[in-house]
Write an enzyme that holds these catalytic residues in place. Structure first.
Site, PDB file in Angstrom:
ATOM      1  N   LYS A  15       0.805  -1.217   0.000  1.00 49.14           N
ATOM      2  CA  LYS A  15       0.000   0.000   0.000  1.00 49.14           C
ATOM      3  C   LYS A  15       0.841   1.273   0.000  1.00 49.14           C
ATOM      4  CE  LYS A  15      -1.093  -0.067   4.864  1.00 49.14           C
ATOM      5  NZ  LYS A  15      -0.053   0.868   5.312  1.00 49.14           N
ATOM      6  N   ARG A 135      14.347  -1.954   8.610  1.00 46.89           N
ATOM      7  CA  ARG A 135      13.492  -1.262   9.570  1.00 46.89           C
ATOM      8  C   ARG A 135      13.557  -1.922  10.940  1.00 46.89           C
ATOM      9  NH1 ARG A 135       7.615   0.323   7.211  1.00 46.89           N
ATOM     10  NH2 ARG A 135       7.049  -0.252   9.334  1.00 46.89           N
TER      11      ARG A 135
HETATM   12  P1  AMP Z   1       3.611   1.730   9.075  1.00 48.43           P
HETATM   13  O1  AMP Z   1       4.771   2.295   8.323  1.00 48.43           O
HETATM   14  O2  AMP Z   1       2.287   2.248   8.582  1.00 48.43           O
HETATM   15  O3  AMP Z   1       3.656   0.233   9.165  1.00 48.43           O
HETATM   16  O4  AMP Z   1       3.722   2.272  10.579  1.00 48.43           O
HETATM   17  C1  AMP Z   1       4.832   1.946  11.378  1.00 48.43           C
HETATM   18  C2  AMP Z   1       4.486   2.110  12.832  1.00 48.43           C
HETATM   19  O5  AMP Z   1       4.133   3.474  13.104  1.00 48.43           O
HETATM   20  C3  AMP Z   1       3.284   1.312  13.311  1.00 48.43           C
HETATM   21  O6  AMP Z   1       3.605  -0.041  13.605  1.00 48.43           O
HETATM   22  C4  AMP Z   1       2.873   2.107  14.536  1.00 48.43           C
HETATM   23  O7  AMP Z   1       3.743   1.873  15.621  1.00 48.43           O
HETATM   24  C5  AMP Z   1       3.084   3.535  14.063  1.00 48.43           C
HETATM   25  N1  AMP Z   1       1.870   4.054  13.394  1.00 48.43           N
HETATM   26  C6  AMP Z   1       1.722   4.379  12.076  1.00 48.43           C
HETATM   27  N2  AMP Z   1       0.479   4.793  11.825  1.00 48.43           N
HETATM   28  C7  AMP Z   1      -0.199   4.723  12.999  1.00 48.43           C
HETATM   29  C8  AMP Z   1      -1.533   4.986  13.395  1.00 48.43           C
HETATM   30  N3  AMP Z   1      -2.455   5.410  12.514  1.00 48.43           N
HETATM   31  N4  AMP Z   1      -1.848   4.810  14.707  1.00 48.43           N
HETATM   32  C9  AMP Z   1      -0.945   4.394  15.606  1.00 48.43           C
HETATM   33  N5  AMP Z   1       0.322   4.091  15.295  1.00 48.43           N
HETATM   34  C10 AMP Z   1       0.705   4.254  14.008  1.00 48.43           C
END
Ligand code: AMP
Length: 192
Positions: A15, A135
């Site tokens: 995504k 990461r």
């Molecule tokens: P992502 O890159 O979208 O996988 O986000 C990485 C990390 O950032 C997640 O595992 C959460 O710890 C934090 N994070 C990102 N978006 C959110 C959200 N909408 N609510 C809470 N934590 C978030």
């Protein structure tokens, strides 16, 4: 052209890549809450310091911090014609907070895209990404935590958006270009 979109899908569904491509095609910014958090961690900001350990464990950053961050981002001028939210909202409280922010701004969502991929494909992609990107939250434990949170808290949100007539489901498996074309075709009647 205006396009106010959410893109949903489990980690590894592609995504982030597709959000960036759609943003370019539609001329609106892709807003990834994960990217904004990572930039804050890297920059050593107060927000980043509060979020780091939570992110490393694969848990959700508290709604109060996340919602405030998104509210500020959606107040920026480049969102006037729209945005693609990637990684937000992730739970029911965030859906409500987003509704409130959009209502205040006098705008509505055009569509919520759900990008699907099966679990084996997701795990294979995440393992590849862990090698390429390094990461901190791509450890086996954090990955399974993130997938579990997605299944428990985020995936059910599609029901609410489906009831509003906003949900567009797109198969995320296959060539990256093909998936982008599928998305553009699925959204054609909703943006513009
Ligand atoms: P992502 O890159 O979208 O996988 O986000 C990485 C990390 O950032 C997640 O595992 C959460 O710890 C934090 N994070 C990102 N978006 C959110 C959200 N909408 N609510 C809470 N934590 C978030």
């Amino acid at each position: 052209m205006s396009a106010r979109l959410i893109i949903m899908g489990p980690q590894g569904s592609g995504k982030g890549t597709q959000a960036a491509r759609l943003a370019e095609r539609l001329g609106v910014p892709a807003i990834s809450t994960g990217d904004i958090f990572r930039a804050n961690v890297k920059g050593g900001t107060e927000l980043g310091n509060q979020a780091k350990a939570i992110m490393d464990a694969g848990d959700l950053v508290p709604d109060s911090l996340t919602n405030a961050m998104v509210r500020d981002r959606l107040a920026e001028a480049d969102t006037a014609e729209g945005f693609i939210l990637d990684g937000y909202p992730r739970n029911a409280a965030q859906v409500e907070a987003l509704d409130a922010v959009l209502a205040e701004r006098g705008v509505t969502l055009d569509a919520v895209v759900e990008l699907s991929a099966d679990r084996d494909e997701l795990l294979a992609r995440l393992a590849r990404r862990a090698v390429v990107e390094g990461r901190a939250d791509d450890t086996e434990e954090a990955i399974s935590r993130r997938l579990a949170i997605y299944a428990e808290q985020t995936a059910p949100l599609t029901d609410a958006y489906a009831e509003r007539g906003l949900l567009v489901a797109v198969d995320g498996i296959g060539d990256v270009d093909d998936v982008t074309e599928r998305l553009m075709a699925a959204l054609a009647s909703r943006v513009g």
